[in-house]
Design a protein around this motif. Sequence first.
Motif, PDB file in Angstrom:
ATOM      1  N   ALA A   1      38.847 -74.268 -49.808  1.00 20.60           N
ATOM      2  CA  ALA A   1      39.405 -75.591 -49.485  1.00 20.60           C
ATOM      3  C   ALA A   1      39.924 -76.280 -50.751  1.00 20.60           C
ATOM      4  N   PHE A   2      39.194 -76.147 -51.842  1.00 17.81           N
ATOM      5  CA  PHE A   2      39.633 -76.717 -53.114  1.00 17.81           C
ATOM      6  C   PHE A   2      40.989 -76.145 -53.540  1.00 17.81           C
ATOM      7  N   LEU A   3      41.155 -74.839 -53.396  1.00 19.47           N
ATOM      8  CA  LEU A   3      42.429 -74.215 -53.780  1.00 19.47           C
ATOM      9  C   LEU A   3      43.586 -74.768 -52.955  1.00 19.47           C
ATOM     10  N   ILE A   4      43.333 -75.059 -51.706  1.00 18.22           N
ATOM     11  CA  ILE A   4      44.379 -75.645 -50.857  1.00 18.22           C
ATOM     12  C   ILE A   4      44.587 -77.109 -51.231  1.00 18.22           C
ATOM     13  N   TRP A   5      43.508 -77.819 -51.448  1.00 15.21           N
ATOM     14  CA  TRP A   5      43.570 -79.241 -51.800  1.00 15.21           C
ATOM     15  C   TRP A   5      44.391 -79.454 -53.065  1.00 15.21           C
ATOM     16  N   LYS A   6      44.205 -78.582 -54.050  1.00  9.94           N
ATOM     17  CA  LYS A   6      44.899 -78.776 -55.324  1.00  9.94           C
ATOM     18  C   LYS A   6      46.327 -78.223 -55.324  1.00  9.94           C
ATOM     19  N   ALA A   7      46.713 -77.543 -54.252  1.00  9.97           N
ATOM     20  CA  ALA A   7      48.092 -77.047 -54.137  1.00  9.97           C
ATOM     21  C   ALA A   7      49.048 -78.233 -53.991  1.00  9.97           C
ATOM     22  N   PRO A   8      50.314 -78.033 -54.320  1.00  9.96           N
ATOM     23  CA  PRO A   8      51.285 -79.123 -54.134  1.00  9.96           C
ATOM     24  C   PRO A   8      51.296 -79.608 -52.687  1.00  9.96           C
TER      25      PRO A   8
END
Length: 155
Positions: free
Chosen positions: A63-70
Amino acid sequence: MRDTFRLATAVVICELAGVIGSLFTRSSIDDWYQYLERPSFAPPNWVFGPVWTLLYALMGIAAFLIWKAPQSAAQRVALTLFVVQLALNTLWSVIFFGLRNPGLALLEIIVLWVLILATIVAFARVRHAAAVLLVPYIAWVSFATILNYSFWALN
């Protein structure tokens, strides 16, 4: 520092979903679950805590990887699906252990499985690594679905 906060937040939110679910599990283990007929392949109860703790951590990292995506429409869809499936994940414990209803829990876990798959697809559109981190989760929920069915059929 901002990424560290986001990572910690995502992991803590996922682990809290597990804590909420465990409140229903613990209250039911001693006075209901232990008396159910168990399928032969059911793991011992102590296995579930460590497995879910690891899975929730992986979910939080994903979820963090998606959250920090543009920011994008794909990112919003992915995070929305993630939140919905996380809520359903918690709801399963409420239904199975809190309501003591393996049949309804079986229906719910099938919906959960579909939403996890949709989340994996949505995550892959944003960041492949995030989708890969959810593979152990869907694998375990696949096993849990078979286990849930078996408990329902035997009891």
